[in-house]
Design a protein around this motif. Structure first.
Motif, PDB file in Angstrom:
ATOM      1  N   SER A  85       0.819  -1.211   0.000  1.00 35.67           N
ATOM      2  CA  SER A  85       0.000   0.000   0.000  1.00 35.67           C
ATOM      3  C   SER A  85       0.853   1.261   0.000  1.00 35.67           C
ATOM      4  O   SER A  85       0.484   2.272  -0.618  1.00 35.67           O
ATOM      5  N   GLN A  86       2.014   1.227   0.688  1.00 37.91           N
ATOM      6  CA  GLN A  86       2.881   2.411   0.711  1.00 37.91           C
ATOM      7  C   GLN A  86       3.385   2.751  -0.692  1.00 37.91           C
ATOM      8  O   GLN A  86       3.373   3.912  -1.116  1.00 37.91           O
ATOM      9  N   ALA A  87       3.807   1.721  -1.426  1.00 31.67           N
ATOM     10  CA  ALA A  87       4.304   1.951  -2.787  1.00 31.67           C
ATOM     11  C   ALA A  87       3.183   2.420  -3.705  1.00 31.67           C
ATOM     12  O   ALA A  87       3.390   3.286  -4.570  1.00 31.67           O
ATOM     13  N   LEU A  88       1.998   1.870  -3.528  1.00 31.03           N
ATOM     14  CA  LEU A  88       0.871   2.271  -4.368  1.00 31.03           C
ATOM     15  C   LEU A  88       0.469   3.718  -4.107  1.00 31.03           C
ATOM     16  O   LEU A  88       0.184   4.472  -5.046  1.00 31.03           O
ATOM     17  N   VAL A 111      -4.299  -3.799  -6.990  1.00 30.41           N
ATOM     18  CA  VAL A 111      -4.929  -3.594  -5.676  1.00 30.41           C
ATOM     19  C   VAL A 111      -5.490  -4.921  -5.183  1.00 30.41           C
ATOM     20  O   VAL A 111      -6.353  -5.526  -5.826  1.00 30.41           O
ATOM     21  N   ALA A 112      -5.017  -5.365  -4.028  1.00 34.04           N
ATOM     22  CA  ALA A 112      -5.408  -6.674  -3.498  1.00 34.04           C
ATOM     23  C   ALA A 112      -6.299  -6.572  -2.275  1.00 34.04           C
ATOM     24  O   ALA A 112      -6.713  -7.594  -1.731  1.00 34.04           O
ATOM     25  N   SER A 113      -6.581  -5.356  -1.819  1.00 41.19           N
ATOM     26  CA  SER A 113      -7.340  -5.194  -0.576  1.00 41.19           C
ATOM     27  C   SER A 113      -7.954  -3.802  -0.530  1.00 41.19           C
ATOM     28  O   SER A 113      -7.616  -2.922  -1.341  1.00 41.19           O
ATOM     29  N   ASP A 114      -8.844  -3.598   0.443  1.00 40.83           N
ATOM     30  CA  ASP A 114      -9.398  -2.267   0.666  1.00 40.83           C
ATOM     31  C   ASP A 114      -8.291  -1.270   1.015  1.00 40.83           C
ATOM     32  O   ASP A 114      -8.345  -0.099   0.633  1.00 40.83           O
ATOM     33  N   VAL A 120      -4.294   4.062  -3.080  1.00 39.67           N
ATOM     34  CA  VAL A 120      -4.231   4.640  -4.428  1.00 39.67           C
ATOM     35  C   VAL A 120      -5.076   5.911  -4.503  1.00 39.67           C
ATOM     36  O   VAL A 120      -4.621   6.954  -5.001  1.00 39.67           O
ATOM     37  N   LEU A 121      -6.306   5.836  -4.022  1.00 43.36           N
ATOM     38  CA  LEU A 121      -7.177   7.010  -4.055  1.00 43.36           C
ATOM     39  C   LEU A 121      -6.602   8.156  -3.237  1.00 43.36           C
ATOM     40  O   LEU A 121      -6.609   9.317  -3.666  1.00 43.36           O
ATOM     41  N   GLU A 122      -6.093   7.834  -2.039  1.00 44.08           N
ATOM     42  CA  GLU A 122      -5.565   8.868  -1.155  1.00 44.08           C
ATOM     43  C   GLU A 122      -4.352   9.555  -1.776  1.00 44.08           C
ATOM     44  O   GLU A 122      -4.268  10.790  -1.815  1.00 44.08           O
ATOM     45  N   GLY A 123      -3.405   8.757  -2.264  1.00 51.05           N
ATOM     46  CA  GLY A 123      -2.203   9.351  -2.859  1.00 51.05           C
ATOM     47  C   GLY A 123      -2.525  10.225  -4.049  1.00 51.05           C
ATOM     48  O   GLY A 123      -2.001  11.333  -4.198  1.00 51.05           O
ATOM     49  N   SER A 390       3.094   6.389  17.150  1.00 51.09           N
ATOM     50  CA  SER A 390       4.039   5.689  16.275  1.00 51.09           C
ATOM     51  C   SER A 390       3.344   4.582  15.500  1.00 51.09           C
ATOM     52  O   SER A 390       3.590   4.388  14.305  1.00 51.09           O
ATOM     53  N   LYS A 391       2.468   3.856  16.185  1.00 52.40           N
ATOM     54  CA  LYS A 391       1.779   2.735  15.547  1.00 52.40           C
ATOM     55  C   LYS A 391       0.891   3.201  14.400  1.00 52.40           C
ATOM     56  O   LYS A 391       0.945   2.652  13.286  1.00 52.40           O
ATOM     57  N   VAL A 392       0.073   4.226  14.648  1.00 51.67           N
ATOM     58  CA  VAL A 392      -0.829   4.675  13.580  1.00 51.67           C
ATOM     59  C   VAL A 392      -0.056   5.400  12.482  1.00 51.67           C
ATOM     60  O   VAL A 392      -0.420   5.325  11.308  1.00 51.67           O
ATOM     61  N   ALA A 393       1.019   6.106  12.847  1.00 49.71           N
ATOM     62  CA  ALA A 393       1.840   6.774  11.830  1.00 49.71           C
ATOM     63  C   ALA A 393       2.438   5.754  10.879  1.00 49.71           C
ATOM     64  O   ALA A 393       2.510   5.973   9.657  1.00 49.71           O
ATOM     65  N   ASP A 394       2.885   4.629  11.424  1.00 51.28           N
ATOM     66  CA  ASP A 394       3.432   3.566  10.593  1.00 51.28           C
ATOM     67  C   ASP A 394       2.359   3.005   9.670  1.00 51.28           C
ATOM     68  O   ASP A 394       2.616   2.705   8.498  1.00 51.28           O
ATOM     69  N   GLN A 395       1.143   2.888  10.173  1.00 51.78           N
ATOM     70  CA  GLN A 395       0.051   2.346   9.363  1.00 51.78           C
ATOM     71  C   GLN A 395      -0.278   3.241   8.173  1.00 51.78           C
ATOM     72  O   GLN A 395      -0.640   2.742   7.102  1.00 51.78           O
ATOM     73  N   VAL A 396      -0.175   4.560   8.356  1.00 47.40           N
ATOM     74  CA  VAL A 396      -0.506   5.484   7.263  1.00 47.40           C
ATOM     75  C   VAL A 396       0.738   5.971   6.530  1.00 47.40           C
ATOM     76  O   VAL A 396       0.664   6.814   5.651  1.00 47.40           O
ATOM     77  N   ASP A 397       1.899   5.424   6.922  1.00 50.51           N
ATOM     78  CA  ASP A 397       3.170   5.725   6.257  1.00 50.51           C
ATOM     79  C   ASP A 397       3.583   7.188   6.411  1.00 50.51           C
ATOM     80  O   ASP A 397       3.936   7.863   5.442  1.00 50.51           O
ATOM     81  N   GLU A 398       3.528   7.674   7.657  1.00 50.32           N
ATOM     82  CA  GLU A 398       4.137   8.965   7.988  1.00 50.32           C
ATOM     83  C   GLU A 398       5.292   8.709   8.953  1.00 50.32           C
ATOM     84  O   GLU A 398       5.247   7.773   9.762  1.00 50.32           O
TER      85      GLU A 398
END
Length: 496
Positions: A85-88, A111-114, A120-123, A390-398
């Motif tokens: 998801s980060q690369a997408l 895209v393999a998941s929600d 993709v939409l967010e980026g 830290s946990k949620v930042a990692d999830q959203v790639d910040e």
């Protein structure tokens, strides 16, 4: 800036009427390869080497149409051999940013998941931004972002995914619009007006304190910093309080609409860009609005601490003593260490409402840039809260990074005449850490205890502005950093 229309569809991508069909290119040990390799794309896959496609990040190659309803094809590098998801997210943003001047874009990514669809939409939506308020329309015609973005994929949650991407992109665009506005037009009162307008249809209660209200409320930090400006300070309180919410998150934002340094005047070159010093307040406003639009089940109060730091015959002087809300006196040794003074008022006011946690966001210290550069956000405060961030930042790639608050720095804030000094003179070592130690003094205790309310300080001085080359969905200028992290944290709070 209006976010493009976002759509998720299961239609054949070649049947979708669009200016550009974007395909992802993998970077593998054996060379470049299409991420979605179908018979319809066979001619493109065979020509990757010939057209110079490597699959590297931020590479975009435009090709003629291969038939169907798409009028051209764009190949964008995913930078990995196995998509995530980060690369997408990064690649979708890079494609929109690098295309420019097209109206409609369709993505056919693996895209393999929600989570992948959301990325993709967010980026793409975040990257679909331009600020043209002060430019002739002809100058930006070729850079205009698309008005419609479509992603090919399947989900039973398409509406929710689209709504989330829309809310996040809207929030980040709001931050960018406010930060890009020059200080002649964005000052405390006009910022307050913009905040009222921004949330007018979102069910958010807004309270604005003018000079009289600030004086009556004892907000000596905000009043003191604003003394030198002909445009007086403001405090804006936002409240999003959905029915049934059992948790309360308070966000406090530094809102210095222009920072000259005051009488501790900055050098001329250092003053350029100081319109960015209100990014923390813009971030808080954007996060509260996004939480409301996503109907997150958590109460959020936002405190926008707004002042203009200017030199004049009425300005705050070094050695002046001010009284912050709650009664703590502060000797001002450096009027260019003003952000912590306005935040002090906001932190005390936020503490008085006994929230479950307080987070402040501020472009606070140049030392943050020295320590961690321009992409990482240092954070200080309660260890458990930092771990959650830290946990949620990692999830959203910040990118965030915990830093210490050394107790041995506290004596450096002692004053001969007041409870605290706002800075130390002659030794800049650990300036970012010292600022957090100062702010900690204004965090209240939880109801009926002697334990401080969980608190985190995010110093976004480096990451809030991209002064270098654009990358992924991040263009030059304001970045909207921590918006995605704080929205994700608010969502987690609502689940607790």
């Amino acid at each position: 800036m209006t976010v493009p229309q976002l759509t998720i569809t299961t239609d054949n991508p070649l049947s979708i009427d669009s200016d550009v069909l974007v395909l992802g290119v993998l970077s593998t040990p054996d060379g470049a390869a299409l991420a979605v390799d179908t018979a319809e794309y066979a001619s493109i896959g065979a020509a990757l080497e010939a057209v110079g496609a490597t699959g590297s990040r931020d590479q975009l190659i435009r090709l003629p149409s291969i038939g169907g309803s798409a009028r051209s094809v764009a190949l964008v590098g995913l930078g990995v051999s196995e998509p995530n998801s980060q690369a997408l997210r990064f690649a979708a943003g890079a494609a929109v940013r690098l295309l420019g001047g097209v109206e409609t874009v369709t993505f056919h990514f693996p895209v393999a998941s929600d989570e992948d669809l959301d990325a993709v939409l967010e980026g793409a939506a975040i990257a679909a931004y331009s600020f043209t308020r002060y430019r002739a329309a002809s100058l930006d015609k070729e850079k205009n972002p698309p008005s419609a973005i479509t992603v090919v994929g399947e989900s039973t949650n398409s509406d929710a995914i689209v709504a989330r991407a829309q809310a996040i992109a809207d929030a980040i665009h709001l931050v960018k619009d406010l930060v890009n506005t020059p200080p002649i037009d964005l000052f405390p009162q006009s910022f307050a007006d913009a905040a009222i307008e921004a949330v007018a249809s979102d069910g958010i209660d807004v309270t604005v304190l003018d000079e009289q209200g600030l004086s009556e409320g004892g907000y000596g930090g905000i009043l003191g910093v604003g003394m030198g400006s002909a445009r007086p300070p403001r405090m804006v309180r936002l409240e999003y309080s959905p029915a049934g919410a059992t948790r309360h998150l308070a966000l406090v934002g530094k809102g210095i609409t222009f920072d000259s340094g005051g009488l501790s005047l900055k050098p001329a070159a250092s003053m350029v860009g100081m319109k960015y010093d209100m990014t923390g307040a813009a971030t808080v406003l954007a996060v509260v609005r996004a939480a409301s639009r996503l109907r997150l089940p958590v109460k959020i109060t936002g405190w926008l601490c707004l002042a203009e730091n200017m030199p004049s015959s009425t300005a705050l002087r070094p050695n002046d003593v001010i009284t912050v809300r709650g009664g703590t006196t502060v000797e001002v040794l450096n009027t260019d260490a003003e952000g912590r003074l306005v935040l002090a008022d906001g932190l005390v006011a936020a503490s008085e409402e006994m929230p479950d946690a307080i987070i402040d966001v501020a472009t606070l210290t140049g030392a943050a840039i020295v320590a961690l550069g321009n992409r990482y956000v240092p954070m200080m405060g309660d260890e458990n809260l930092l771990a959650r961030i830290s946990k949620v930042a990692d999830q959203v790639d910040e990118k965030v990074w915990p830093m210490p608050m050394p107790d041995e720095l506290r004596p450096a804030l002692n004053s001969d005449v007041a409870d605290l000094a706002n800075a130390r003179i002659g030794n800049s070592a650990g300036g970012m850490l010292l600022a957090s130690v100062f702010l900690r003094e204004f965090i209240g205790t939880a109801d009926g205890t002697e334990t401080r309310i969980p608190w985190a300080h995010l110093d976004i001085a480096g990451a809030a502005n991209n002064s270098g080359g654009a990358y992924g969905f991040t263009g030059k200028g304001p970045t909207g950093v921590t918006v995605r992290t704080l929205v994700a944290l608010a969502h987690e709070f609502g689940q607790a």
